[in-house]
Design an enzyme around this catalytic site. Sequence first.
Site, PDB file in Angstrom:
ATOM      1  CG  HIS A   1      -1.757  -1.323   1.186  1.00  0.00           C
ATOM      2  ND1 HIS A   1      -2.846  -1.558   0.388  1.00  0.00           N
ATOM      3  CD2 HIS A   1      -1.572  -2.477   1.907  1.00  0.00           C
ATOM      4  CE1 HIS A   1      -3.312  -2.780   0.593  1.00  0.00           C
ATOM      5  NE2 HIS A   1      -2.559  -3.357   1.519  1.00  0.00           N
TER       6      HIS A   1
ATOM      7  CD  GLU B   1      -1.607 -10.250   4.547  1.00  0.00           C
ATOM      8  OE1 GLU B   1      -1.474  -9.268   5.309  1.00  0.00           O
ATOM      9  OE2 GLU B   1      -2.225 -10.199   3.464  1.00  0.00           O
TER      10      GLU B   1
END
Length: 380
Positions: free
Chosen positions: A198, A339
């Site tokens: 992101h 993650e």
Amino acid sequence: MPLLRKILWMFLLALFITSWTSAYAAPAVVPEAKPVISLPKIASGQTVESRGNSRQSELSKVRWANHTEALTGAAMLRLVMDVSGPVEATGVVIASPTPRLVVTIKGTVPNKTVSNLTFDGKIVEKVSFDVSGQDTKVSFDLPIMVEDSDFKVFTLRNDPQANKPFRVVVDVNKPVPLPDFSFTAGLKNKVIAIDPGHGGSDPGAIGPSRYQEKTVTLAVSQNVRTLLEKAGARVIMTRQDDRDVYGPNATAVDELKARSTAANNRKADVFLSIHADAFSNPTVGGTSTYYYQKTRFDSMLASSLQTSLIQAGNLQDRRANPANFYVIKRTRMPAALVELAFISNPNEEKLLSSPEFQQKMSLGIVQGLERFFNQAAKLN
């Protein structure tokens, strides 16, 4: 005469009574006749009528051929399957547990002459035929993952004049060869692409205390870069600050393509994208790693990183799993997406915002990368 007339009238009266009784008496019960059902014999190539009036075509003859384009040199395997009637066929590529192309031929059943096939593994390793309900599943075991553009599934109508039946055709192209990776042990002189997930206009997931995914991914990536450079590696960062990689207002595909292109153009040895997970249930937590098996090293890289991250962060082990994420699929080197923890979990959000936990996970990533290179070197 009177006596003769009297006898005649008595005879006529008896005949009338007998006729009246027969007309109004209950009819005799006659057993119902059951129809005789003869089942036709099914010859090879005929359409089978099964229970419930559903029709199943028979898959019979299977043949194949390898073809190489004269101009481009591109190789292709064509598999042709004869069927006794018109059918629908679709194909999908599956990554787990090994790369496979699964073709579903609806409303068919293979006859006894159809058997599994074994190939040289350059394009396809094995083709197997299985029945799933009313359909035939044809599985193509692949040496590496292929793109959707690398295969075609289509049907052909019958041609009685040419004595050709209905057919299902599957074309599988040989994928563009990836570099021949040969790794040495250790981190020194390795080129490693790090992708902080992101950034810029895309905050990623946001925790209950409003901590943003793009913030933790950049912090951890910067820590990883420092540790790798101290170990002698060269690091490529897709972003070094809070910005979009492609540019503001880019499409999702353009943004993701810019990240994979950065690694491809610089010929990185491995690519790693760093993220924080999220889920609607705030109690869900843990660490996971994802890979797309396009080389023989992708799952090894993910497993090495997952092992070291669990040791470093001591969170729930959500394993290394196959996935179809763009950045790990479109990079031409072994790649993984980690993650770190669930930012949607209040306890793990607090950890993710902690510099101490960020440093622990950064060290876990570096140790996982070193673990990978040490294991990969043994395969040379």
